[in-house]
Design a protein around this motif. Structure first.
Motif, short mmCIF file in Angstrom:
data_model
loop_
_atom_site.label_atom_id
_atom_site.label_comp_id
_atom_site.label_asym_id
_atom_site.label_seq_id
_atom_site.Cartn_x
_atom_site.Cartn_y
_atom_site.Cartn_z
N LYS A 186 0.89 -1.29 -0.06
CA LYS A 186 -0.22 0.27 0.07
C LYS A 186 0.90 1.51 -0.34
O LYS A 186 0.43 2.35 -0.70
N GLU A 187 2.08 1.36 0.11
CA GLU A 187 2.55 2.40 1.38
C GLU A 187 3.36 2.85 -0.69
O GLU A 187 3.78 3.44 -0.85
N ALA A 188 3.78 1.90 -1.18
CA ALA A 188 4.45 2.13 -2.40
C ALA A 188 3.58 2.31 -3.29
O ALA A 188 3.77 3.33 -4.48
N LEU A 189 2.60 1.97 -3.35
CA LEU A 189 1.21 2.31 -4.35
C LEU A 189 1.06 3.96 -3.72
O LEU A 189 0.64 4.77 -4.73
N LEU A 197 6.83 7.35 4.61
CA LEU A 197 6.68 7.84 2.77
C LEU A 197 5.82 9.41 2.19
O LEU A 197 7.19 9.98 1.25
N ALA A 198 4.80 9.40 2.65
CA ALA A 198 4.10 10.41 2.38
C ALA A 198 4.61 11.43 2.41
O ALA A 198 5.16 12.87 2.21
N ARG A 251 8.69 16.84 1.64
CA ARG A 251 9.70 17.49 1.80
C ARG A 251 10.98 17.50 0.99
O ARG A 251 11.15 18.69 0.16
N ARG A 252 10.46 16.30 0.09
CA ARG A 252 10.99 16.41 -1.27
C ARG A 252 10.54 17.21 -2.09
O ARG A 252 11.16 18.32 -3.08
N ARG A 253 8.92 17.04 -2.14
CA ARG A 253 8.59 18.00 -3.08
C ARG A 253 8.99 19.51 -2.61
O ARG A 253 8.80 20.29 -3.78
N VAL A 254 9.21 19.57 -1.53
CA VAL A 254 9.14 21.16 -1.11
C VAL A 254 10.76 21.75 -1.64
O VAL A 254 10.90 22.86 -2.31
#
Length: 204
Positions: free
Chosen positions: A57-60, A124-125, A130-133
């Protein structure tokens, strides 16, 4: 060989369908409220079939968040060519992103998933947020620095600080709209853009 290409196309189409279905369900029900079983049923496949493409579910969720950003940026025309100031073009894209957000409340809410601070949200979310910001801040700061070098933006402007303010405006305006759907995000972004441009842009 033809059979292999056909199987690859079928697999890609099935994966795309799973992603779109999962995106809708995560947006409508949240992460905890969406099960692998529900996604598989909505996509018309078995759970083992879904787990063949997405092992957890996390990978999805990771793929759904990436697809969410891709759809938002595509709808906002992020590949448009800049005419004049790169900063102005970037702000126009932001305006269009906020206008698009009004068409899908669940998709906008999904974009804030990693910033909620809730223990129910997987790490993960949060890492995705953080990565997106970081990426947004770096890209915007680069755009502003280019305009400074070209003499279109004041030399004393701080690219990183300005980029951070723009990101804060996007996040804050979306959060206000999620709390009150009557709030006009694009109009508020226009007002912010006018103030920013009056302060930073060099006339002519």
């Amino acid at each position: 060989m033809a059979r292999t290409r056909g199987a690859e196309r079928a697999g890609a189409a099935r994966r795309a369908k799973i992603l779109n279905v999962a995106l809708d369900l995560f947006a409508a029900r949240g992460y905890r409220g969406t099960s692998i079983a529900a996604v598989a049923e909505a996509a018309g496949i078995t759970q083992p079939g879904l787990l063949h493409h997405f092992p957890s579910k996390e990978a999805l969720l990771a793929e759904v968040l990436a697809e969410r950003d891709r759809q938002v940026l595509l709808a906002a025309g992020s590949d448009r060519a800049a005419e004049g100031s790169n900063l102005v073009c970037a702000l126009e894209i932001v305006h269009d992103m906020l206008a698009q957000a009004r068409g899908n409340r669940g998709l906008t809410r999904l974009g804030h998933l990693g910033t909620s601070g809730s223990d129910e949200v997987p790490e993960l979310a949060r890492e995705w947020a953080r990565r997106r910001v970081r990426t947004y801040r770096t890209d915007l700061a680069t755009v502003i620095a280019q305009d400074i070098a070209a003499g279109r933006v004041r030399a004393d402007a701080d690219p990183v600080a300005t980029a951070s303010l723009i990101i804060a405006a996007i996040t804050g305006l979306e959060e206000q709209w999620l709390l009150d759907e009557s709030f006009d995000m694009p109009a508020a972004m226009d007002a912010f853009t006018r103030m920013l441009c009056r302060d930073l842009l060099i006339e002519g």
